[in-house]
Scaffold this motif. Structure first.
Motif, short mmCIF file in Angstrom:
data_model
loop_
_atom_site.label_atom_id
_atom_site.label_comp_id
_atom_site.label_asym_id
_atom_site.label_seq_id
_atom_site.Cartn_x
_atom_site.Cartn_y
_atom_site.Cartn_z
N LYS A 1 51.14 6.49 64.15
CA LYS A 1 50.37 5.07 64.59
C LYS A 1 50.78 4.26 65.72
CE LYS A 1 48.19 4.61 60.15
NZ LYS A 1 47.99 4.02 58.89
N ALA A 2 51.97 4.82 66.21
CA ALA A 2 52.70 4.24 67.35
C ALA A 2 51.80 4.77 68.74
CB ALA A 2 53.93 4.80 67.91
N PRO A 3 51.73 3.92 69.65
CA PRO A 3 50.96 4.02 70.78
C PRO A 3 51.36 5.28 71.73
CG PRO A 3 51.38 1.76 70.68
CD PRO A 3 52.09 2.34 69.69
N LYS A 4 52.89 5.73 71.55
CA LYS A 4 53.03 6.67 72.16
C LYS A 4 54.11 7.53 71.43
CE LYS A 4 56.50 5.63 75.58
NZ LYS A 4 56.90 5.16 76.51
N SER A 5 54.33 8.89 71.51
CA SER A 5 55.51 9.83 70.77
C SER A 5 55.71 11.04 71.53
CB SER A 5 54.52 9.97 69.45
OG SER A 5 55.42 11.04 68.79
N SER A 6 56.85 11.44 71.48
CA SER A 6 57.32 12.54 72.18
C SER A 6 57.75 13.56 71.24
CB SER A 6 58.28 12.14 73.23
OG SER A 6 57.90 11.30 74.29
N SER A 7 57.48 13.42 69.76
CA SER A 7 57.98 14.14 68.88
C SER A 7 57.34 15.25 68.44
CB SER A 7 58.04 13.02 67.65
OG SER A 7 58.38 13.71 66.72
N GLY A 8 57.91 16.33 68.97
CA GLY A 8 57.41 17.71 68.59
C GLY A 8 56.22 18.14 69.12
N LEU A 9 55.62 19.31 68.62
CA LEU A 9 54.46 19.93 69.04
C LEU A 9 53.14 18.95 68.78
CD1 LEU A 9 54.65 23.49 68.32
CD2 LEU A 9 55.48 22.36 70.33
N ASP A 10 52.20 18.97 69.69
CA ASP A 10 51.13 17.86 69.48
C ASP A 10 49.91 18.45 68.57
OD1 ASP A 10 49.15 15.78 69.54
OD2 ASP A 10 49.45 15.74 71.73
N LEU A 11 50.17 18.39 67.29
CA LEU A 11 49.41 19.22 66.58
C LEU A 11 47.95 18.23 66.38
CD1 LEU A 11 51.31 20.41 63.58
CD2 LEU A 11 50.65 21.44 65.46
N THR A 12 48.07 17.37 66.49
CA THR A 12 46.84 16.12 66.65
C THR A 12 45.94 17.10 67.63
OG1 THR A 12 47.92 14.60 66.04
CG2 THR A 12 45.77 14.06 66.86
N ARG A 13 46.39 17.09 69.02
CA ARG A 13 45.50 17.68 70.04
C ARG A 13 45.19 19.17 69.67
NH1 ARG A 13 44.98 15.53 75.14
NH2 ARG A 13 45.58 13.32 75.11
N LEU A 14 45.87 19.79 68.88
CA LEU A 14 45.28 21.22 68.56
C LEU A 14 44.16 21.27 67.57
CD1 LEU A 14 46.04 24.42 68.36
CD2 LEU A 14 47.44 24.09 66.35
N PHE A 15 43.94 20.24 66.62
CA PHE A 15 42.92 20.07 65.76
C PHE A 15 41.78 19.50 66.54
CE2 PHE A 15 46.33 20.91 62.75
CZ PHE A 15 45.74 21.93 62.08
N VAL A 16 42.11 18.51 67.20
CA VAL A 16 40.90 18.19 68.18
C VAL A 16 40.33 19.11 69.03
CG1 VAL A 16 40.14 16.22 69.85
CG2 VAL A 16 41.82 15.75 68.33
N GLY A 17 38.78 19.39 69.03
CA GLY A 17 38.33 20.43 69.61
C GLY A 17 38.31 22.03 68.94
N SER A 18 38.95 21.83 67.67
CA SER A 18 38.96 23.44 67.18
C SER A 18 37.80 23.47 66.22
CB SER A 18 40.30 23.26 66.20
OG SER A 18 40.33 22.37 65.05
N GLU A 19 36.76 22.67 66.38
CA GLU A 19 35.44 22.88 65.61
C GLU A 19 35.34 23.54 64.46
OE1 GLU A 19 32.86 25.21 68.35
OE2 GLU A 19 34.00 24.37 69.91
N GLY A 20 36.55 22.89 63.58
CA GLY A 20 36.61 23.18 62.13
C GLY A 20 36.91 24.73 61.81
#
Ligand SMILES: Cc1cc2nc3c(=O)[nH]c(=O)nc-3n(C[C@H](O)[C@H](O)[C@H](O)COP(=O)(O)OP(=O)(O)OC[C@H]3O[C@@H](n4cnc5c(N)ncnc54)[C@H](O)[C@@H]3O)c2cc1C
Length: 458
Positions: free
Chosen positions: A182-201
């Motif tokens: 929930k922090a406005p920024k993060s450099s922590s590890g691989l960005d799994l959030t972006r992996l799931f965004v656009g993955s169409e289920g």
């Protein structure tokens, strides 16, 4: 798979309350089609979970039984994204529809995936905030995350991916993970959030999201600008953005589509190549200054008219007509289907793409409307025809194919916002080359049995 065995039915019925699992014909048929022409396979049943724990239990069971699962949001996709193609179970997320928290001090909201974007914005509006991504339809947040949806305001505010901070996702087999923070920024590890965004289920089910919000603009002005041709209208786009005017919407519309809108909505707009624009300002003076500069810039680009609309009712009427462009085209061509081109290119290449696409439509003598979110380099060509008329439909497909190939050549993409679904799978190797193989490896790692929304993207 077409039907569940009696033992499977007993097991499924034990996973949720009795009124939240159905094998009824009408429920199955209601989950067989999005707005596209793409055909699915009747699912064996539909299930409506209401908690992350229920989703996890269902995915544990389906994994064990090797039952395909297709997630379903509001069903407004354009490429067959939520259409089951191997039967199995449709997981309808619409009953997970709570806004769990709005935190104005952090500009964030926690939501379940079935929340509809208009309802979210109604609730955020009370705090002077909004969630800007705005596909024309009243889509679910889960569906928007899964498709990385965007819309007319993306030119200023960005796409869904820019607003997703944290996700709870249930993976095939029932494992629950939390991505992001929930922090406005993060450099922590691989960005799994972006992996799931656009993955169409295809990788898992989103059951909760933390979204970034932004402040509602205090002063808004819309304008319609007329040009002698589509080329000069689209050439103005890059200049308008480069000039720092910061348009909040920049839409290209052709005369043929404006004529349909006038006929249906009595807008009284001149039927000429046009840009529909919107500007957001911090004061009336700021807005008027921006409008004056925009008017000047458009005139230099050959505009023949600049009509502003500051009244809320006029603005709403204009944008409602734009949002309903696809429905308007459909109603003007009853009994026909639409094949929707969704290519996107760098904005400097947009004018040539527009001219190229209009020329293709004319040369193939097909019915097609060339328009789009010009400020994002996103070109929609809505092609109209009858899929059962092979001769006609193959012409539409040829136009679609040629536009996508040209967009990819220009460094663009086959889909700016609608997702791959069924319809754009054929372009994935062309666009991504070896990266597509890496995408397949990731898919196999997370979903080795290929049960999550099979037949989409991959
Ligand atoms: C008139 C009209 C105009 C439109 N204009 C735009 C536009 O301007 N820009 C734009 O981007 N789109 C537009 N769309 C397309 C559509 O509205 C978006 O793609 C939207 O994001 C789909 O959301 P949905 O809730 O209907 O999802 P669905 O269509 O139900 O599903 C979309 C995808 O998400 C998956 N999914 C759904 N929920 C979840 C979940 N919880 N977890 C994992 N996967 C899930 C589904 O399996 C599917 O792959 C338009 C559609 C219409 C009808």
């Amino acid at each position: 798979m077409r039907e569940f065995t009696p033992a499977q039915l007993t097991a499924l019925a034990a996973l949720v309350a009795a009124d939240r699992f159905s094998t009824g014909q009408s429920n199955r048929e209601l989950h067989l089609k999005d707005i596209s022409f793409h055909q699915g396979t009747l699912p064996a049943g539909v299930i409506w979970p209401v908690t992350t724990a229920e989703v996890a239990a269902i995915l544990a069971w389906t994994y064990d039984q090797e039952v395909p699962v297709t997630p379903w949001g509001a069903g407004t996709s354009t490429e067959g994204n939520p259409v089951p193609v191997r039967g199995g179970l449709v997981m309808d997320l619409t009953r997970m529809n709570r806004v769990l928290a709005i935190r104005p001090a952090d500009l964030q909201a926690d939501v379940e995936p079935g929340v509809l974007r208009k309802e979210l914005n109604r609730q955020c509006g009370a705090h002077g905030l909004f969630f800007p991504p705005d596909p024309g339809a009243d889509a679910s947040i889960g569906g928007m995350i899964a498709n990385n949806a965007s819309g007319v305001q993306t030119v200023k505010y960005g796409a869904t991916k820019d607003y997703v901070m944290r996700l709870t996702v249930v993976l095939p087999g029932g494992r629950v993970i939390h991505t992001g923070c929930k922090a406005p920024k993060s450099s922590s590890g691989l960005d799994l959030t972006r992996l799931f965004v656009g993955s169409e289920g295809t990788l898992g089910i989103v059951t909760e999201a933390t979204l970034r919000l932004t402040g509602l603009p205090s002063h808004v002005l819309a304008a319609t600008v007329r040009f002698p041709d589509l080329a000069s209208a689209s050439r103005t786009v890059a200049l308008m953005i480069g000039s720092g005017l910061g348009p909040a919407a920049l839409e290209l519309l052709p005369p043929g589509l404006i004529a349909l809108m006038n006929r249906e909505k009595d807008l009284g707009l001149p039927e000429e190549p046009s840009l529909f624009c919107e500007f957001h300002g911090i004061s009336e003076n700021h807005l008027q200054e921006t409008a004056a500069l925009a008017r000047e810039l458009c005139a230099e680009c050959g505009a023949t008219g600049f009509q502003s609309a500051t009244g809320e009712a006029d603005r709403k009427r204009l944008w409602r007509a734009r949002h309903e462009a696809w429905e308007t085209i459909h109603r003007a061509h009853p009994k026909k289907e639409t094949l929707i081109v969704d290519a996107a290119v760098p904005i400097s290449r947009y004018p040539e793409m527009v001219v190229f696409s209009q020329d293709l439509v004319d040369r193939h003598a097909v019915v097609g409307y060339v328009f789009g979110h010009a400020g994002d380099g996103n070109l929609h060509v809505v092609l109209v025809g009858d899929p059962s008329d092979r001769g006609e439909w193959s012409q539409l497909e040829a136009v679609n194919h040629a536009i996508v190939a040209e967009a990819v050549k220009a460094g663009g993409t086959c889909t700016g916002e609608h997702g791959v679904g069924i319809g754009k799978r054929k372009f994935m190797a062309l666009e991504h080359g070896e990266s597509y193989e890496v995408m397949k490896q990731i898919k196999n790692l997370i979903d080795p049995k290929g049960l999550m929304n099979p037949g989409k993207i991959f």
